[in-house]
Write a protein that holds these residues in place. Structure first.
Motif, PDB file in Angstrom:
ATOM      1  N   UNK A  22      -4.124  -1.073   7.772  1.00  0.00           N
ATOM      2  CA  UNK A  22      -2.996  -2.206   7.415  1.00  0.00           C
ATOM      3  C   UNK A  22      -1.796  -1.918   8.206  1.00  0.00           C
ATOM      4  N   UNK A  23      -1.580  -0.718   8.504  1.00  0.00           N
ATOM      5  CA  UNK A  23      -0.377  -0.176   9.414  1.00  0.00           C
ATOM      6  C   UNK A  23      -0.381  -0.475  10.382  1.00  0.00           C
TER       7      UNK A  23
ATOM      8  N   UNK B 214     -10.827  -5.755  -0.142  1.00  0.00           N
ATOM      9  CA  UNK B 214     -10.596  -4.861  -1.016  1.00  0.00           C
ATOM     10  C   UNK B 214      -9.405  -3.906  -0.376  1.00  0.00           C
ATOM     11  N   UNK B 215      -8.416  -3.650  -0.990  1.00  0.00           N
ATOM     12  CA  UNK B 215      -7.686  -2.561  -0.316  1.00  0.00           C
ATOM     13  C   UNK B 215      -7.777  -1.140  -1.121  1.00  0.00           C
ATOM     14  N   UNK B 216      -8.092  -0.145  -0.176  1.00  0.00           N
ATOM     15  CA  UNK B 216      -8.174   1.315  -0.647  1.00  0.00           C
ATOM     16  C   UNK B 216      -7.048   2.170   0.141  1.00  0.00           C
ATOM     17  N   UNK B 217      -5.957   2.686  -0.268  1.00  0.00           N
ATOM     18  CA  UNK B 217      -5.025   3.506   0.450  1.00  0.00           C
ATOM     19  C   UNK B 217      -4.523   2.344   1.381  1.00  0.00           C
ATOM     20  N   UNK B 218      -4.559   2.776   2.634  1.00  0.00           N
ATOM     21  CA  UNK B 218      -4.010   1.817   3.926  1.00  0.00           C
ATOM     22  C   UNK B 218      -5.181   1.179   4.658  1.00  0.00           C
ATOM     23  N   UNK B 219      -6.225   0.997   3.677  1.00  0.00           N
ATOM     24  CA  UNK B 219      -7.605   0.236   4.473  1.00  0.00           C
ATOM     25  C   UNK B 219      -7.654  -1.149   3.769  1.00  0.00           C
TER      26      UNK B 219
ATOM     27  N   UNK C 212       3.074  -2.043  15.310  1.00  0.00           N
ATOM     28  CA  UNK C 212       2.493  -1.809  14.288  1.00  0.00           C
ATOM     29  C   UNK C 212       3.642  -1.243  13.057  1.00  0.00           C
ATOM     30  N   UNK C 213       3.311  -1.407  11.851  1.00  0.00           N
ATOM     31  CA  UNK C 213       4.043  -1.141  10.674  1.00  0.00           C
ATOM     32  C   UNK C 213       3.740   0.206  10.411  1.00  0.00           C
ATOM     33  N   UNK C 214       4.427   1.141  11.259  1.00  0.00           N
ATOM     34  CA  UNK C 214       3.959   2.540  10.928  1.00  0.00           C
ATOM     35  C   UNK C 214       4.796   2.953   9.413  1.00  0.00           C
ATOM     36  N   UNK C 215       4.196   3.904   8.996  1.00  0.00           N
ATOM     37  CA  UNK C 215       5.132   4.493   7.842  1.00  0.00           C
ATOM     38  C   UNK C 215       3.895   4.849   6.534  1.00  0.00           C
TER      39      UNK C 215
ATOM     40  N   UNK D  81       0.850  -1.132   0.078  1.00  0.00           N
ATOM     41  CA  UNK D  81      -0.008   0.059  -0.114  1.00  0.00           C
ATOM     42  C   UNK D  81       0.697   1.332  -0.001  1.00  0.00           C
ATOM     43  N   UNK D  82       0.755   2.376  -0.931  1.00  0.00           N
ATOM     44  CA  UNK D  82       1.393   3.423  -0.887  1.00  0.00           C
ATOM     45  C   UNK D  82       2.808   3.120  -1.013  1.00  0.00           C
ATOM     46  N   UNK D  83       3.638   2.248  -1.766  1.00  0.00           N
ATOM     47  CA  UNK D  83       4.635   2.130  -1.874  1.00  0.00           C
ATOM     48  C   UNK D  83       5.441   1.321  -0.652  1.00  0.00           C
ATOM     49  N   UNK D  84       4.600   0.971   0.524  1.00  0.00           N
ATOM     50  CA  UNK D  84       5.311   0.077   1.400  1.00  0.00           C
ATOM     51  C   UNK D  84       4.603  -1.440   1.528  1.00  0.00           C
ATOM     52  N   UNK D  85       5.396  -2.262   2.506  1.00  0.00           N
ATOM     53  CA  UNK D  85       4.800  -3.693   2.506  1.00  0.00           C
ATOM     54  C   UNK D  85       4.382  -3.601   3.875  1.00  0.00           C
ATOM     55  N   UNK D  86       3.112  -4.372   4.288  1.00  0.00           N
ATOM     56  CA  UNK D  86       2.657  -4.582   5.564  1.00  0.00           C
ATOM     57  C   UNK D  86       2.277  -6.183   5.687  1.00  0.00           C
ATOM     58  N   UNK D  87       2.303  -6.692   6.792  1.00  0.00           N
ATOM     59  CA  UNK D  87       1.845  -7.944   6.846  1.00  0.00           C
ATOM     60  C   UNK D  87       1.105  -8.366   8.201  1.00  0.00           C
ATOM     61  N   UNK D  88      -0.087  -8.733   8.088  1.00  0.00           N
ATOM     62  CA  UNK D  88      -1.074  -8.747   9.184  1.00  0.00           C
ATOM     63  C   UNK D  88      -1.532 -10.056   9.213  1.00  0.00           C
TER      64      UNK D  88
END
Length: 122
Positions: free
Chosen positions: A79-80, A62-67, A119-122, A40-47
């Motif tokens: 997701x962050x 469905x992914x929209x921005x960070x949601x 949390x994967x902040x960023x 999302x937005x150039x970064x990877x997150x795992x949850x």
């Protein structure tokens, strides 16, 4: 393939970065834990992959921005942080936060920690 960070945490290779384009969700497995890898937005997150409402797999969402929005009942999570965003009651009721896992990208390979973490902040 595994890497270990300075704190001794094990990271496991789960995907090549180009396998998960920006805006995509991919199911990955570490040991016997099913996770979703989100770009999302150039970064990877795992949850954790399972919606905390009724256990639907978020890879179908469905992914929209960070949601990410769960396909089954439209619950939404950041997701962050793994924090629930919708419905409002989920924000105050304990136990609805998704587990997040630290992510590293090295040489085009995406690695995820074996252990849940901050949390994967960023």
């Amino acid at each position: 393939m595994r890497i270990t960070d300075s704190a001794g945490d094990d990271f496991v290779a789960v995907a090549q970065a180009d396998e998960v384009p920006d805006g995509a969700i991919k199911e990955v497995e570490i040991d016997e834990n099913v996770l979703v890898l989100v770009h999302a937005a150039g970064r990877y997150y795992a949850l954790s992959a399972w919606c905390t409402h009724l256990g639907s797999n978020l890879v179908l969402g469905q992914l929209t921005d960070h949601v990410v929005t769960c396909w089954a009942h439209l619950w939404q999570f950041d997701v962050r942080t793994g924090e629930p965003l919708r419905p409002p009651l989920a924000k105050i009721a304990p136990g609805y936060r998704l587990r997040t896992y630290p992510v590293r990208v090295d040489g085009g390979t995406v690695y995820v920690s074996r252990k849940p973490g901050r949390p994967n902040l960023g």
